[in-house]
Design a protein around this motif. Structure first.
Motif, PDB file in Angstrom:
ATOM      1  N   UNK A 270      -5.993  20.943  20.955  1.00 41.08           N
ATOM      2  CA  UNK A 270      -5.073  22.082  21.041  1.00 41.08           C
ATOM      3  C   UNK A 270      -4.172  22.021  22.268  1.00 41.08           C
TER       4      UNK A 270
ATOM      5  N   UNK B  87       2.854   7.367  22.632  1.00 39.11           N
ATOM      6  CA  UNK B  87       1.417   7.281  22.895  1.00 39.11           C
ATOM      7  C   UNK B  87       0.594   8.343  22.170  1.00 39.11           C
ATOM      8  N   UNK B  88       0.898   8.552  20.902  1.00 40.80           N
ATOM      9  CA  UNK B  88       0.066   9.447  20.103  1.00 40.80           C
ATOM     10  C   UNK B  88      -0.580   8.618  19.007  1.00 40.80           C
ATOM     11  N   UNK B  89      -1.845   8.859  18.734  1.00 37.86           N
ATOM     12  CA  UNK B  89      -2.440   8.165  17.598  1.00 37.86           C
ATOM     13  C   UNK B  89      -2.010   8.854  16.301  1.00 37.86           C
TER      14      UNK B  89
ATOM     15  N   UNK C 229     -10.279  21.897  18.331  1.00 36.08           N
ATOM     16  CA  UNK C 229     -10.220  22.465  19.682  1.00 36.08           C
ATOM     17  C   UNK C 229      -9.771  21.459  20.733  1.00 36.08           C
ATOM     18  N   UNK C 230     -10.340  20.233  20.655  1.00 34.38           N
ATOM     19  CA  UNK C 230     -10.064  19.276  21.731  1.00 34.38           C
ATOM     20  C   UNK C 230      -8.623  18.771  21.730  1.00 34.38           C
TER      21      UNK C 230
ATOM     22  N   UNK D 115      -3.156   2.050  -1.943  1.00 31.19           N
ATOM     23  CA  UNK D 115      -3.713   0.918  -1.209  1.00 31.19           C
ATOM     24  C   UNK D 115      -4.378  -0.032  -2.194  1.00 31.19           C
ATOM     25  N   UNK D 116      -4.136  -1.317  -2.056  1.00 36.00           N
ATOM     26  CA  UNK D 116      -4.696  -2.290  -2.989  1.00 36.00           C
ATOM     27  C   UNK D 116      -5.718  -3.165  -2.270  1.00 36.00           C
TER      28      UNK D 116
ATOM     29  N   UNK E  42       6.606  -2.407  16.264  1.00 31.25           N
ATOM     30  CA  UNK E  42       5.194  -2.249  16.579  1.00 31.25           C
ATOM     31  C   UNK E  42       4.769  -0.799  16.774  1.00 31.25           C
ATOM     32  N   UNK E  43       5.128  -0.215  17.933  1.00 39.24           N
ATOM     33  CA  UNK E  43       4.611   1.108  18.262  1.00 39.24           C
ATOM     34  C   UNK E  43       5.329   2.187  17.456  1.00 39.24           C
TER      35      UNK E  43
ATOM     36  N   UNK F 190       0.804  -1.223   0.000  1.00 37.76           N
ATOM     37  CA  UNK F 190       0.000   0.000   0.000  1.00 37.76           C
ATOM     38  C   UNK F 190       0.837   1.273   0.000  1.00 37.76           C
TER      39      UNK F 190
ATOM     40  N   UNK G  78      -3.181  19.429  24.075  1.00 43.62           N
ATOM     41  CA  UNK G  78      -2.173  18.369  23.974  1.00 43.62           C
ATOM     42  C   UNK G  78      -1.024  18.796  23.057  1.00 43.62           C
TER      43      UNK G  78
ATOM     44  N   UNK H  88      -1.310  22.236   5.250  1.00 39.21           N
ATOM     45  CA  UNK H  88      -1.675  22.343   6.664  1.00 39.21           C
ATOM     46  C   UNK H  88      -3.168  22.168   6.911  1.00 39.21           C
ATOM     47  N   UNK H  89      -3.491  21.494   8.023  1.00 46.60           N
ATOM     48  CA  UNK H  89      -4.891  21.351   8.418  1.00 46.60           C
ATOM     49  C   UNK H  89      -5.082  22.031   9.768  1.00 46.60           C
ATOM     50  N   UNK H  90      -6.295  22.540  10.021  1.00 52.44           N
ATOM     51  CA  UNK H  90      -6.537  23.217  11.300  1.00 52.44           C
ATOM     52  C   UNK H  90      -6.559  22.215  12.456  1.00 52.44           C
TER      53      UNK H  90
END
Lengths: 480, 480
Positions: free
Chosen positions: B161, B187-189, B158-159, B97-98, B218-219, B92, B163, B153-155
Motif C-alpha cells: 500500500x 523498478x517495479x515487478x 497491505x505490504x 501460453x503454449x 529488456x526492462x 503466448x 509504495x 480490480x484486485x485488492x
C-alpha cells in the motif's frame, strides 16, 4: 568465457582450477520453461511447493549454465572473477534420446535477450545423470563384446533378401577385382543399412571394414573399405572402440562440471535459486525423490553450503530498502547509498566486468549475483564496524542466518518465505485463514458481506485459487 | 518464398491466388519431434496406429510448413509452381501460453539441415485452433467492456500500500506541475505494475494515459502521459482497442492459410503424410477426436482429396523399381529410366527450380513431392498409351486407387500398408501369427526349437515387442 562442445575439453582444466581457487561459486541457469499445469499458489507449504515444481517443472530442459568463481587477489585487496557461460543440449546419441518440454513464452523471452538457439542445438554440451552414465558405460561394454559374438543378429525379412544378396554380390566383386580401395552403397534406408552391417560384417569380416558416412551433411551411405591385412582390421576395430568411448565421455559432458562444484563443498550462491538447484540435481546427479524430506537431504548432501541472495535481500536490514528484488533492480539498488558495489575485476578474457551488459546470459547473471552478495555482505560488515575485506569462512556466524534457505518467491509474501534445507521449515499461522465453499454464481462482494460483521473491510482479499470451478476459494486476512 | 511474421500479412493475397489457380497443392511439415513413449509396432492395426500417434505425437509442435501450388501453363505446356516456406511459432500472447514437447534428435537433425531456430522463435507466424480463436475473440470483447466498468480490480495487499500511495503522489505532482509530457515509473515487478495500472487508471482516468514500455529491449517501465483533452483520451483508447484486435488477427496467423487449403477442396498431396495431416488438423482446426472412426470422418471432411506419394510408390508398377521410398531416394529413382521427371519451373522468386538444393526445407520437400507425383502420374499415363500432359480431374479413374489412403510406414511391410479415409481399412490375415508367452530367461533359439516341428527355419522372425519385460513376444511367419 563461452563454453560449447567445441572448446569444452580444453576448458575443463581451467574450470577445475577456477573452482579450486575460489572463495565462493555463483551459479545461474536458463530453462526452456518454468511451469506446466497447476502453478504454486500463495498458501502452499514448502512441501506442496516442492511437489508442484517436481510435477510441473522438471520436464523442461536446462539449456544454459552460468558459473562464476570469485577468488581473492591479495595484492589488489579485492575479488576477481572467472566466469563461464555454458550452452547445454543433451544429444540423443550416444546418450538416451531426450524428450523435453518447452514453454513458448520462455523461448520468446530468451530470444528477445539475444539467446542463440542455433548455437544451442549445434554446439550445446551434452549432460546426463549418474545412473544414466553407469548404464551407458555398461551397455557399451556389452555391445563391444557382441561385435565378436554376433549375438545381436536379426533375421532378414523375405522381401529384403534379394536386395541384400545383390549387394553382397557387388561387394564380393569389388573385393575380388582389387581396383578401388573402397566402395559406397547408396539409397538404403536405415533398416537395410542395419541388415547390411550384419550380413557384410559376418561374410567379409577379414576382408572389409564397414562404416556409415554422411555425404554432403545429409545422406547416409555405407562405405566398404578393403582391408590390406588382418592387422589393419584389428587396428580399425580398436580405433572404432576408442571413438565410442570418447563419445561416451562427450555425452557425460557438463555433468562433470556439476560434480566438481559439488565435490568442492564450497559456498554456492544463486539468486532465487530453487529452480536452479532442482534442475541441477535432476539433470546432472539423480532423478529427484518424490518425498520432500528426501529432497532436502539430497540437496544438502550434494551442495552442503547454499545461499540465496533473493532470500538474503528479503531480510533486515535490506528488506525495507529493496523495493523489488528482481536481480536487475537489486543490482541498481545496491549500487546506490547506503550500499555500494565492490570491485570485482577479471583477468582479460576469463570473466566479466561491470561495464559488460549481458543480463539474462547465465554467466553474467551469476556474476551480478556475486556482486549483489558481496555488496550485502560488506554492508553487514560495515554495520558491525568491520572493514569490508576478504570473506570469512562460509560457516562463520555472519553468514549463518542466510545459509541453506531457499527463497520461495510465490508464497514469500504470504507466509512461507523459504525452504530450510538443514532444519524444520517455518510453520506460518493459519489462524487468520478461512477455507470456505460457496455457490458457483457468488461474487466476491457476497463473501465480503458475510464476513463484514467479523471486521472485514471491503477491500480485503478474497483470492481465487488456481481451481477452475470457482467453488473452492481461500479467504485471507479477513480478521487481521 | 520464405514467409515469416514480418511479411505474412502482405503474402496472404498471393497465397490465396496461388491456391485458386492450382491444379493440385502439395504440403509438408517439420515438427519438434516424432514420437514420445510407446512407438507403433509392426502388428498394430490402423486404429492402434492412430491411437499411438494421438498419444505420442500430438504434443510436439509444428514449426515449418511447406505449401507448393502446381498450376498449368498452357503456353509452355507444362506445370509451374508457387511455393511457400512458412516458419511457425505460436506465441503466448495474446494467444494462450503454449507448452510443447521437443525431441533432441529431431532438433539435432533439423539443425544439421540448416534449420534456423533463431528465426523460428523471433519471426515464426502464430497459429491456433478454431475453438481457441473463438474463445480469444470472446475474451477480448469482454475485456474491452471491463475497461469501462473496472470489474477486474484486485485488492492491494497491505505490504504494497505504501509504495502504491507514494507513486500515486508522484504522478499527482507530475500532472500538476505540467512540465514534462510524460513520466516513467521504473523498478517495479509485474505485480506492482498491475496494481498501478488499476490505481492510476481509476484515479487519473481523464488526466493521464498509461502504457507499458520496454526499454533497451529488456526492462519494462510504466509510462504515464499527460492527456491534453478528453478527446485525446478517447482516441488513445480506441487506438489501444484496435491494436488489440490486430494482435488477435496476428495470433490466428497461419491457421488462415490452412483453412484456405481446406476450403479449396483441391487435391492435397504429401509424402508419408499421416503425421502432417494429424498435426494440420490438430493445430489449425480442432483438437483430434479420441475415436478412430471420427478421426477418419474429420480428416475427410477437412481434406476431401488426399494423396500420399509414399503409398503410391509402394504399389505396382512402382513397387519393384523403388528400392527405398525415402523422398530423396524416390526422387533419384524417378529421375532415371524408365521414369523421367517433368519440367516444373516457377516465376522468379515465386517457387523452386530443380537446381535448388534445399532438401528438408518444408517448402522444397513439398516441391519435390509434387515432382515425384507428376513423374509417377505421367509414367502411368504413358503405360496406358496417353501423352503426358495436364492432370485430369482429381476424381478421375486414373487417380482413384491412390486417393485418400495414407501410408503407414511402420507396419506397411508387415500387413497394414495404409489407412483408408473413405472406406474400411485392409484387414490382414493373422493366420500365420502366433501370440505366445514364455519364461523371462528364454532365448530366441528356445522358441525356434519348439516351432521347428511346424516347419520354422532357424532364421525366421521372433520379433520382440516394445514391452520391456520381454514376457510377451510376437512370433511371425513361422509357418509361412
Amino acid at each position: 568465457m563461452e563454453v560449447t562442445r567445441k572448446n569444452f575439453r580444453e576448458c575443463l582444466p581451467l574450470i577445475e582450477e577456477s573452482i579450486k581457487k575460489a572463495d565462493f561459486l555463483v551459479i545461474d541457469a536458463e530453462f526452456t520453461g518454468i511451469i506446466h499445469g497447476r502453478d504454486v499458489t500463495m498458501f502452499d507449504s514448502p512441501q506442496e511447493y516442492y511437489v508442484t515444481l517436481l510435477k510441473g517443472s522438471t520436464e523442461f530442459l536446462l539449456i544454459q549454465y552460468g558459473l562464476c568463481a570469485f577468488y581473492w587477489n591479495e595484492t589488489k585487496k579485492h575479488y576477481m572473477n572467472d566466469a563461464y557461460n555454458f550452452y547445454l543440449f543433451p544429444r540423443g546419441r550416444p546418450g538416451p534420446e531426450k524428450v523435453f518440454l518447452c514453454q513458448s513464452s520462455s523461448l520468446d523471452f530468451l530470444s528477445s535477450q539475444g539467446f542463440d538457439f542455433n548455437k544451442l542445438i549445434k554446439e550445446g554440451i551434452s549432460y546426463m545423470t549418474e545412473p544414466m552414465e553407469t548404464r551407458l558405460r555398461e551397455n557399451l561394454t556389452e555391445r563391444q563384446k557382441s561385435y565378436v559374438t554376433g549375438n545381436n543378429n536379426i533375421p532378414i525379412p523375405d522381401e529384403n533378401k534379394q536386395q541384400i544378396e545383390d549387394i553382397c554380390k557387388r561387394v564380393r566383386v569389388f573385393l575380388d577385382e582389387k581396383k578401388a580401395d573402397s566402395m559406397e552403397i547408396e539409397r538404403c534406408n536405415a533398416f537395410i543399412r542395419r541388415l547390411l552391417f550384419q550380413e557384410l560384417g559376418s561374410r567379409f569380416k577379414k576382408e572389409a571394414f564397414l562404416e556409415t558416412k554422411i555425404v554432403d551433411n545429409r545422406a547416409r551411405v555405407l562405405r566398404v573399405s578393403r582391408l590390406k591385412s588382418e592387422a589393419e582390421g584389428l587396428s580399425k576395430d580398436t580405433e572404432k572402440k576408442e571413438k565410442e568411448w570418447e563419445e561416451v565421455e562427450e555425452a557425460v559432458g557438463f555433468s562433470k562440471v556439476a560434480r566438481m562444484i559439488s565435490q568442492s563443498q564450497k559456498l554456492v550462491i544463486g539468486h532465487n535459486m530453487l529452480l536452479d538447484v532442482i534442475h541441477t540435481l535432476n539433470h546432472f546427479f539423480q532423478p529427484l525423490p518424490s518425498e520432500y524430506p528426501e529432497f532436502k537431504e539430497f540437496a544438502h548432501c550434494i551442495f552442503p553450503r547454499l545461499l540465496d541472495t533473493k532470500y538474503m535481500s528479503s531480510l533486515p536490514p535490506f528488506k525495507d530498502k529493496v523495493n523489488s528484488s528482481v536481480l536487475e533492480h537489486l543490482l541498481a539498488t545496491l549500487s546506490e547509498p547506503p550500499f555500494s558495489l565492490p570491485k570485482a575485476e577479471s583477468v582479460e578474457g576469463r570473466g566479466y566486468r561491470r561495464a559488460d551488459d549481458k543480463l539474462h546470459e547465465a554467466g553474467f547473471d551469476a556474476y551480478v549475483t556475486g556482486l549483489c552478495f558481496l555488496a550485502m555482505h560488506q554492508h553487514l560488515a560495515r554495520m558491525r564496524g568491520d572493514r569490508p575485506q576478504r570473506m570469512p569462512d562460509p560457516d562463520c556466524a555472519a553468514l549463518k542466518p542466510f545459509l541453506n534457505k531457499l527463497f520461495l518467491a510465490k508464497t514469500a509474501y504470504q507466509d512461507s518465505p523459504y525452504m530450510n534445507l538443514t532444519g524444520p521449515d517455518p510453520t506460518p499461522s493459519r489462524d487468520h485463514v478461512y477455507y470456505i465453499t460457496f455457490p458457483k454464481d457468488w461474487q466476491r462482494s457476497d463473501i465480503s458481506q458475510i464476513f463484514s460483521s467479523l471486521g472485514a473491510r471491503p477491500s480485503d482479499g478474497a483470492s481465487p485459487s488456481a481451481d477452475d470451478d470457482c467453488v473452492r476459494k481461500h479467504v485471507s486476512k479477513l480478521v487481521a
